[in-house]
Write a protein that holds these residues in place. Structure first.
Motif, PDB file in Angstrom:
ATOM      1  N   PRO A 178       0.848  -1.200   0.000  1.00  0.00           N
ATOM      2  CA  PRO A 178       0.000   0.000   0.000  1.00  0.00           C
ATOM      3  C   PRO A 178       0.879   1.244   0.000  1.00  0.00           C
ATOM      4  N   ILE A 179       0.454   2.246  -0.743  1.00  0.00           N
ATOM      5  CA  ILE A 179       1.228   3.481  -0.867  1.00  0.00           C
ATOM      6  C   ILE A 179       1.469   4.137   0.484  1.00  0.00           C
ATOM      7  N   ASP A 180       0.531   3.952   1.410  1.00  0.00           N
ATOM      8  CA  ASP A 180       0.649   4.649   2.702  1.00  0.00           C
ATOM      9  C   ASP A 180       1.379   3.830   3.756  1.00  0.00           C
ATOM     10  N   ARG A 181       2.028   2.727   3.357  1.00  0.00           N
ATOM     11  CA  ARG A 181       2.780   1.964   4.356  1.00  0.00           C
ATOM     12  C   ARG A 181       3.980   2.769   4.825  1.00  0.00           C
ATOM     13  N   GLU A 182       4.285   2.652   6.110  1.00  0.00           N
ATOM     14  CA  GLU A 182       5.410   3.401   6.692  1.00  0.00           C
ATOM     15  C   GLU A 182       6.707   3.072   5.952  1.00  0.00           C
ATOM     16  N   GLY A 183       7.432   4.129   5.579  1.00  0.00           N
ATOM     17  CA  GLY A 183       8.701   3.966   4.887  1.00  0.00           C
ATOM     18  C   GLY A 183       8.610   4.129   3.385  1.00  0.00           C
ATOM     19  N   VAL A 184       7.377   4.182   2.826  1.00  0.00           N
ATOM     20  CA  VAL A 184       7.190   4.405   1.388  1.00  0.00           C
ATOM     21  C   VAL A 184       6.962   5.896   1.146  1.00  0.00           C
ATOM     22  N   ALA A 185       7.787   6.494   0.289  1.00  0.00           N
ATOM     23  CA  ALA A 185       7.644   7.915  -0.040  1.00  0.00           C
ATOM     24  C   ALA A 185       7.651   8.074  -1.557  1.00  0.00           C
ATOM     25  N   VAL A 186       6.641   8.736  -2.085  1.00  0.00           N
ATOM     26  CA  VAL A 186       6.512   8.958  -3.529  1.00  0.00           C
ATOM     27  C   VAL A 186       6.591  10.453  -3.792  1.00  0.00           C
ATOM     28  N   VAL A 187       7.561  10.852  -4.615  1.00  0.00           N
ATOM     29  CA  VAL A 187       7.735  12.257  -4.970  1.00  0.00           C
ATOM     30  C   VAL A 187       7.465  12.402  -6.464  1.00  0.00           C
ATOM     31  N   ASP A 188       6.498  13.238  -6.818  1.00  0.00           N
ATOM     32  CA  ASP A 188       6.110  13.440  -8.214  1.00  0.00           C
ATOM     33  C   ASP A 188       7.051  14.479  -8.832  1.00  0.00           C
ATOM     34  N   ASP A 189       8.270  14.053  -9.183  1.00  0.00           N
ATOM     35  CA  ASP A 189       9.300  15.008  -9.591  1.00  0.00           C
ATOM     36  C   ASP A 189       9.730  14.868 -11.054  1.00  0.00           C
ATOM     37  N   TRP A 190       8.937  14.203 -11.877  1.00  0.00           N
ATOM     38  CA  TRP A 190       9.267  14.084 -13.298  1.00  0.00           C
ATOM     39  C   TRP A 190       9.096  15.438 -13.976  1.00  0.00           C
ATOM     40  N   ASP A 191      10.135  15.905 -14.689  1.00  0.00           N
ATOM     41  CA  ASP A 191      10.098  17.236 -15.301  1.00  0.00           C
ATOM     42  C   ASP A 191      10.287  17.163 -16.812  1.00  0.00           C
ATOM     43  N   GLY A 192       9.796  16.099 -17.432  1.00  0.00           N
ATOM     44  CA  GLY A 192       9.983  15.911 -18.863  1.00  0.00           C
ATOM     45  C   GLY A 192       9.247  16.939 -19.699  1.00  0.00           C
ATOM     46  N   ILE A 193       9.667  17.061 -20.961  1.00  0.00           N
ATOM     47  CA  ILE A 193       9.032  18.017 -21.870  1.00  0.00           C
ATOM     48  C   ILE A 193       7.629  17.555 -22.269  1.00  0.00           C
ATOM     49  N   GLY A 194       7.369  16.249 -22.141  1.00  0.00           N
ATOM     50  CA  GLY A 194       6.062  15.709 -22.477  1.00  0.00           C
ATOM     51  C   GLY A 194       5.640  14.682 -21.454  1.00  0.00           C
ATOM     52  N   GLN A 195       4.353  14.259 -21.538  1.00  0.00           N
ATOM     53  CA  GLN A 195       3.802  13.282 -20.603  1.00  0.00           C
ATOM     54  C   GLN A 195       4.162  13.654 -19.161  1.00  0.00           C
ATOM     55  N   HIS A 196       4.078  14.946 -18.843  1.00  0.00           N
ATOM     56  CA  HIS A 196       4.703  15.416 -17.612  1.00  0.00           C
ATOM     57  C   HIS A 196       3.785  15.448 -16.395  1.00  0.00           C
ATOM     58  N   ARG A 197       2.530  14.996 -16.503  1.00  0.00           N
ATOM     59  CA  ARG A 197       1.715  14.855 -15.291  1.00  0.00           C
ATOM     60  C   ARG A 197       1.265  13.412 -15.130  1.00  0.00           C
ATOM     61  N   THR A 198       2.184  12.497 -15.393  1.00  0.00           N
ATOM     62  CA  THR A 198       1.871  11.065 -15.331  1.00  0.00           C
ATOM     63  C   THR A 198       2.250  10.429 -14.002  1.00  0.00           C
ATOM     64  N   GLY A 199       2.602  11.242 -13.009  1.00  0.00           N
ATOM     65  CA  GLY A 199       3.017  10.677 -11.729  1.00  0.00           C
ATOM     66  C   GLY A 199       4.295   9.882 -11.845  1.00  0.00           C
ATOM     67  N   THR A 200       5.149  10.283 -12.801  1.00  0.00           N
ATOM     68  CA  THR A 200       6.396   9.559 -13.054  1.00  0.00           C
ATOM     69  C   THR A 200       7.495  10.176 -12.206  1.00  0.00           C
ATOM     70  N   GLY A 201       7.616   9.720 -10.988  1.00  0.00           N
ATOM     71  CA  GLY A 201       8.573  10.335 -10.091  1.00  0.00           C
ATOM     72  C   GLY A 201       9.473   9.329  -9.396  1.00  0.00           C
ATOM     73  N   THR A 202       9.985   9.751  -8.262  1.00  0.00           N
ATOM     74  CA  THR A 202      10.910   8.944  -7.467  1.00  0.00           C
ATOM     75  C   THR A 202      10.146   8.286  -6.322  1.00  0.00           C
ATOM     76  N   THR A 203      10.412   7.001  -6.144  1.00  0.00           N
ATOM     77  CA  THR A 203       9.846   6.264  -5.010  1.00  0.00           C
ATOM     78  C   THR A 203      10.983   5.816  -4.112  1.00  0.00           C
ATOM     79  N   THR A 204      10.960   6.289  -2.863  1.00  0.00           N
ATOM     80  CA  THR A 204      11.994   5.881  -1.900  1.00  0.00           C
ATOM     81  C   THR A 204      11.399   4.910  -0.897  1.00  0.00           C
ATOM     82  N   LEU A 205      12.184   3.876  -0.600  1.00  0.00           N
ATOM     83  CA  LEU A 205      11.738   2.811   0.301  1.00  0.00           C
ATOM     84  C   LEU A 205      12.753   2.711   1.429  1.00  0.00           C
ATOM     85  N   THR A 206      12.322   3.012   2.643  1.00  0.00           N
ATOM     86  CA  THR A 206      13.237   3.047   3.780  1.00  0.00           C
ATOM     87  C   THR A 206      12.761   2.084   4.854  1.00  0.00           C
ATOM     88  N   ASP A 207      13.431   0.948   4.958  1.00  0.00           N
ATOM     89  CA  ASP A 207      13.102  -0.067   5.965  1.00  0.00           C
ATOM     90  C   ASP A 207      11.600  -0.353   6.004  1.00  0.00           C
TER      91      ASP A 207
END
Length: 399
Positions: A178-207
C-alpha cells in the motif's frame, strides 16, 4: 467487444468527459486525478479482469480501448500502464486466495503503480540494488526507484527487489505494498518536456516491512525456464499511446483547417479549406493514424495468442517471440511516422499554429517523450540481426 458487466458507464461518454479540457490540463500542468478516478469509478480500470460474472477484455479489445483513451488524454492513458500490467499478471495467477485477494482490489477500483527502474546498473537488466533483508516474520525493504509512472495516482505499488544470499543464490521478488505503508515515499518530480503529469517520479523505500502476503512472485534470475514475457505488452502499450495521440493530431488538423480564413497571396487556393496542399497534409495525417491503429491491433493479436495460453499455465516460447517481434516492428514504424505527423500538423495552420495558446506542440512533445522509453534504432538493429543472422532477440523487458 466482450461484454464486461463491471463497466457501469457508456464508453463514449466516459472518454468525452476525459477529453474535455485535456489540452488545457496539459498546458497548465494540472494532475488528472478526477479523470483517473472516473475510470476507476466506472469500472474501466477493471476492464481486463476475469471474474465469475464475465471474462475480461482480451488484449486486442483492451488496446482498442487504450488507443481511444490516449486520443482523449494520453496522460491519463499513460498513468495506467503499470496498472493494466498488474491486472494481466493477476489473470495468470492460479485460482486461490492470492488471486482472489488482488482480483477483489482491482474490481473495487484500486489503482496499482510501479517502482521498478533504478538509476544504477544497465537499463533492462534483471538486477536491482533495492534489497529485501530478512527479519523475523518477513523482510525490510530499502532502495530508491525512478520512472515510477502512475505511482503518485495509485493505491498500491509493485516493487522489484533483490533477496540476496539465499540457499539457492539471489532471488528477484515482486512485492505489492500500500502506498501509505510506513517507509514508502513517492515524490512526483518528473520534469519531462512531455507526458509530464503522469506521476512519473521517485519512489523511496526506507526499511519498509514486507510480509509474506505482500510477495506476488519470487524468481531466480539465473534460471533458464520458460516464463510469460510481459515485454511485448508493456512496449506495445507505448505505441498505443502514440497512436491515440496521432488520432488527436488529425482531430486538431481538421479543426485548424476549418477555422482558417486567411492564406498566402501565392497559395493554390483563396480558401484554406479548399487548398489541395493542406488537404493532402490532412489526408496523410489521417492515414498515419489509422495505419498505426491497424498495426497496433495486429501486434495485440499476437500478444493475446501467447497470453491466452499463459493464462492456462502453458508458456509457448515461440508465441512470445512472435509477439515480441510484432511489437518491435510496430515501434520502429509508429515512432517514425508519429514524430513526422506531429511536425506536419503545423503546416496546416502556418505561423499562428505555433501560438502557445493553441498548445499544438504538446503532440510532438508527448510523442517524443514516449519514443524515448527505449531506443528505436536498437529495436531496428535487433530485427535486422534476427533476419540476416538468425540472432535471438535480447532477453530483457524491452522485448
Amino acid at each position: 467487444m466482450t461484454v464486461v458487466t463491471r463497466v457501469a458507464a457508456d464508453r463514449d461518454s466516459v472518454l468525452t468527459d476525459i477529453a474535455t479540457d485535456s489540452a488545457a490540463r496539459e498546458r497548465s500542468g494540472t494532475d488528472p486525478h478526477a479523470q483517473v478516478r472516473l475510470l476507476s469509478d466506472t469500472g474501466y480500470t477493471a476492464l481486463t479482469l476475469d471474474d465469475a460474472a464475465s471474462a475480461g477484455a482480451d488484449i486486442v479489445e483492451f488496446f482498442d480501448f487504450l488507443i481511444d483513451l490516449a486520443r482523449a488524454d494520453p496522460i491519463v492513458a499513460h498513468i495506467l500502464r503499470s496498472h493494466f500490467w498488474f491486472v494481466e499478471q493477476v489473470r495468470r495467477l492460479p485460482a486461490g486466495p492470492v488471486r482472489d485477494r488482488w482480483s477483489a482490489e482491482i474490481a473495487a477500483g484500486k489503482i496499482f503503480g510501479n517502482a521498478t527502474s533504478e538509476r544504477t546498473g544497465t537499463a533492462g537488466a534483471k538486477a536491482f540494488a533495492t534489497e529485501l533483508r530478512p527479519i523475523d516474520g518477513g523482510w525490510l525493504l530499502s532502495g530508491a526507484k525512478f520512472y515510477s509512472t502512475g505511482t503518485a495516482f495509485s493505491d498500491w505499488v509493485t516493487v522489484a527487489a533483490t533477496i540476496r544470499g539465499g540457499a539457492g543464490g539471489d532471488q528477484i521478488a515482486r512485492v505489492v505494498l500500500p502506498i501509505d505503508r510506513e517507509g514508502v515515499a513517492v515524490v512526483d518530480d518528473w520534469d519531462g518536456i512531455g507526458q509530464h503529469r503522469t506521476g512519473t517520479g521517485t519512489t523511496t523505500l526506507t526499511d519498509v516491512f514486507v510480509g509474506h502476503d505482500d510477495v506476488l512472485e519470487l524468481t531466480d534470475p539465473a534460471a533458464d525456464r520458460p516464463v510469460a514475457n510481459d515485454g511485448p505488452f508493456l512496449q506495445l502499450y507505448l505505441q498505443g499511446l502514440i497512436t491515440g495521440i496521432l488520432l488527436s493530431v488529425t482531430d486538431d488538423a481538421v479543426d485548424l483547417l476549418r477555422s482558417r480564413s486567411r492564406t498566402f497571396d501565392h497559395a493554390p487556393s483563396d480558401t484554406p479549406r479548399e487548398d489541395a496542399v493542406l488537404l493532402k497534409t490532412v489526408g496523410e495525417l489521417d492515414a498515419a493514424a489509422h495505419v498505426s491503429r491497424t498495426a497496433v491491433l495486429g501486434a495485440a493479436r499476437e500478444i493475446e495468442t501467447a497470453f491466452a495460453l499463459a493464462r492456462q499455465g502453458h508458456i509457448d516460447a515461440e508465441l512470445f517471440t512472435r509477439a515480441s517481434v510484432a511489437a518491435a516492428q510496430v515501434k520502429v514504424h509508429v515512432d517514425t511516422v508519429g514524430l513526422r505527423a506531429a511536425t506536419d500538423l503545423f503546416d496546416i495552420g502556418g505561423a499562428s499554429s505555433a501560438s502557445r495558446a493553441r498548445n499544438l506542440d504538446r503532440h510532438w512533445r508527448n510523442i517524443r517523450t514516449v519514443t524515448l522509453h527505449n531506443p528505436t534504432s536498437y529495436k531496428a538493429i535487433a530485427l535486422g540481426d534476427r533476419l540476416v543472422n538468425d540472432a535471438p532477440l535480447p532477453r530483457n523487458g524491452y522485448f
